[in-house]
Design a protein around this motif. Structure first.
Motif: not given
Length: 298
Positions: A17-42
């Motif tokens: 959940g974000f009030k500002g910009f999402p972290p760089p690794f997501i790479g999307m310009d969306h203010l709000g919530t993401y649901i993400s799947r990440v591997t065990s090595d990131g």
């Protein structure tokens, strides 16, 4: 970010959940919530944007579905919404919004019963939801209290939930009451945990003291013992049935890690400088992990 869930292949699911910009690794310009799947090595395998500001920790119900709630805390007239995604990032259903049942509070994760029924406390009601489409099977009123604790499910399917300073046992078929155990005085309960023998454990923050309570599956109080500080979460239980709580002092900013035997006898207590009333995580080797928020000194 409200916690992570680990899948059967070691993959990690997280609601951001974000009030500002999402972290760089997501790479999307969306203010709000993401649901993400990440591997065990990131490595990020997929991310899905959702138009809300906050998300709960995703609940994984095998073999393939993720369930989570999102909402916007900025306005109390907004409402939470529930979503179901596949492990591969495909929307199964949602947003499911059933006024007036769902509130804007999304403090809790969803709990899954043995038959796949989803249980979600929305503030005013405990909801039982159909996992196929998110429709409401039944709802139990919080009787005017604020319901913010995720329920626990017993081996026979009984639903246990903490409400105000009470523990409720509900029939999973229709939400009717089986029994209620009240705290010694008015206060709050931090939720419930269930031992291997079916004992229900609840940590109470009461007016005069903080107590850890053990309750039998038929609603009889087996024992109560005071804790060294105020708990924020129900106790964690290791494979031997020993209980662990991280509590915060009523007098200082410090915290304690406390351990109890299954009969309520205190085993030990350790001071944690700068800690808080956070959950205790136990791994397969009975190693304990505690959280110390970085905004505390020390």
């Amino acid at each position: 970010q409200q916690g992570v869930t680990v899948g059967p292949e070691g993959e990690i699911y997280v609601g951001w959940g974000f009030k500002g910009f999402p972290p760089p690794f997501i790479g999307m310009d969306h203010l709000g919530t993401y649901i993400s799947r990440v591997t065990s090595d990131g490595e990020v395998q997929w991310s899905r944007p959702i138009l809300d500001l906050y998300s709960t920790c995703p609940t994984l119900a095998l073999p393939d579905h993720l369930y989570f709630a999102v909402g916007d805390f900025a306005f109390h007239f907004s409402q939470s919404r529930l979503y179901a995604y596949s492990r591969h990032g495909h929307l199964v259903w949602g947003p499911r919004q059933n006024p007036p049942f769902f509130s804007d509070y999304v403090y809790c994760y969803l709990t899954v019963g043995a038959d796949g029924t989803l249980f979600y406390p929305d503030g005013s009601y405990l909801l039982a939801l159909n996992p196929i489409d998110g429709s409401v099977k039944w709802r139990q009123s919080a009787q005017g209290w604020f319901l913010s604790q995720s329920p626990s499910i017993g081996q026979d399917g009984t639903v246990y939930v903490g409400v105000d300073s009470e523990v409720w046992a509900l029939d999973p078929a229709d939400g009717s009451f089986r029994w209620i155990v009240e705290g010694a005085s008015r206060g709050n309960i931090t939720g419930t945990s269930i031992g291997l023998d079916g004992t229900i454990y609840a940590a109470f923050i009461l007016r005069d003291e903080d107590v850890l309570t053990a309750i039998s599956p038929d609603g009889q109080v087996r024992w109560q013992t005071p804790t060294g500080g105020s708990p924020g979460f129900p106790p964690s239980i290791d494979r031997s049935g020993r209980l662990y709580l991280q509590t915060s002092s009523r007098k200082t900013n410090g915290a304690m890690l406390e351990s109890f035997d299954p009969d309520g006898a205190r085993r030990w207590q350790i001071d944690i400088t700068g800690g808080g009333a956070e959950p205790v995580v136990i791994d397969g080797r009975n190693q304990l992990y505690v959280i110390v928020p970085d905004f505390y000194p020390g």
